[in-house]
Design an enzyme around this catalytic site. Structure first.
Site, mmCIF file in Angstrom:
data_model
loop_
_atom_site.group_PDB
_atom_site.id
_atom_site.type_symbol
_atom_site.label_atom_id
_atom_site.label_comp_id
_atom_site.label_asym_id
_atom_site.label_seq_id
_atom_site.Cartn_x
_atom_site.Cartn_y
_atom_site.Cartn_z
ATOM 1 N N HIS A 134 19.667 -11.366 17.987
ATOM 2 C CA HIS A 134 18.884 -10.919 19.148
ATOM 3 C C HIS A 134 18.633 -9.412 19.050
ATOM 4 O O HIS A 134 19.571 -8.632 18.817
ATOM 5 C CB HIS A 134 19.656 -11.165 20.453
ATOM 6 C CG HIS A 134 19.870 -12.609 20.788
ATOM 7 N ND1 HIS A 134 19.076 -13.279 21.694
ATOM 8 C CD2 HIS A 134 20.793 -13.510 20.358
ATOM 9 C CE1 HIS A 134 19.517 -14.533 21.814
ATOM 10 N NE2 HIS A 134 20.552 -14.691 21.010
ATOM 11 N N HIS B 23 20.514 -16.525 14.123
ATOM 12 C CA HIS B 23 19.501 -15.586 14.625
ATOM 13 C C HIS B 23 20.204 -14.364 15.186
ATOM 14 O O HIS B 23 21.333 -14.431 15.666
ATOM 15 C CB HIS B 23 18.602 -16.226 15.688
ATOM 16 C CG HIS B 23 19.354 -16.881 16.807
ATOM 17 N ND1 HIS B 23 19.955 -18.109 16.681
ATOM 18 C CD2 HIS B 23 19.633 -16.456 18.062
ATOM 19 C CE1 HIS B 23 20.561 -18.425 17.815
ATOM 20 N NE2 HIS B 23 20.390 -17.433 18.677
ATOM 21 N N GLN C 293 26.349 -19.486 21.645
ATOM 22 C CA GLN C 293 25.258 -19.936 20.762
ATOM 23 C C GLN C 293 24.695 -21.243 21.290
ATOM 24 O O GLN C 293 25.448 -22.179 21.581
ATOM 25 C CB GLN C 293 25.776 -20.128 19.324
ATOM 26 C CG GLN C 293 24.650 -20.460 18.332
ATOM 27 C CD GLN C 293 25.137 -20.551 16.880
ATOM 28 O OE1 GLN C 293 26.340 -20.534 16.603
ATOM 29 N NE2 GLN C 293 24.190 -20.639 15.960
ATOM 30 N N ASN D 80 25.321 -14.518 18.433
ATOM 31 C CA ASN D 80 26.303 -15.474 18.936
ATOM 32 C C ASN D 80 26.623 -16.534 17.881
ATOM 33 O O ASN D 80 25.705 -17.070 17.245
ATOM 34 C CB ASN D 80 25.752 -16.159 20.189
ATOM 35 C CG ASN D 80 25.420 -15.166 21.292
ATOM 36 O OD1 ASN D 80 26.130 -14.177 21.478
ATOM 37 N ND2 ASN D 80 24.342 -15.408 22.033
ATOM 38 N N ASP E 277 11.552 -13.753 22.143
ATOM 39 C CA ASP E 277 12.374 -14.784 22.778
ATOM 40 C C ASP E 277 11.617 -15.337 23.987
ATOM 41 O O ASP E 277 11.037 -14.576 24.773
ATOM 42 C CB ASP E 277 13.725 -14.162 23.202
ATOM 43 C CG ASP E 277 14.757 -15.201 23.584
ATOM 44 O OD1 ASP E 277 14.489 -16.008 24.500
ATOM 45 O OD2 ASP E 277 15.837 -15.201 22.975
#
Ligand code: AMP
Ligand code: ZN
Length: 136
Positions: free
Chosen positions: A103, A101, A95, A88, A32
């Site tokens: 995390h 995706h 989000q 999210n 990230d």
């Protein structure tokens, strides 16, 4: 299964560079760019799905298996003390990129992050009411 305006589609297909930790035919795992902690990564399916609601069952199952493998591997390599999986869906849930995706967030004893919520104090009646809405 690709959206040309989607940044994660571009990353997943290599059109935008990223720090890749793992890749196969269906998924890419990248660091990230705005990490919560050292090693914060994202699992991206190569296919474009807006969110969890759109993710097909087969890919959903594979995401969790991959998350488990990555969490074990990253914990060993980073020597972190714990691990959060965060996912999210929708603006209200935080989000910001509308390509599904997951995390992967390594946690360290003194990392200073708080991934939490303020606990409400519902009555037994309120809990019963919510239960009935969900199960009926
Ligand atoms: P979410 O808020 O769950 O939609 O998470 C989106 C995440 O994507 C955030 O943690 C961002 O830091 C991260 N992000 C956005 N753009 C990029 C990028 N180009 N490369 C890597 N991570 C990104
Ligand atoms: Zn996409």
């Amino acid at each position: 299964m690709r959206d040309d305006n989607c940044i994660f589609c571009k990353i997943a297909h290599g059109d935008i560079p990223s720090k890749v930790l793992y890749e196969d035919n269906e998924f890419k795992v990248i660091l990230d760019l705005g990490p919560a902690t050292k090693g914060h990564a994202l699992i991206l399916p190569k296919n474009h799905y807006h969110d969890l609601y759109e993710l097909p069952d087969e890919e959903a199952a594979k995401v969790m298996l991959l998350a488990k493998k990555m969490a074990i591997h990253m914990t060993e390599k980073l020597k972190c003390d714990g691990f959060n999986l965060v996912q999210n869906n929708g603006e209200a849930a935080g989000q910001t990129v509308f390509h599904f995706h997951l995390h992967l967030i390594p946690r360290y004893k003194e990392d200073g992050q708080t991934l939490g919520w303020k606990a409400l104090e519902p009555s037994q009646e309120e809990l019963e009411k919510i239960k009935n809405i969900i199960i009926n």
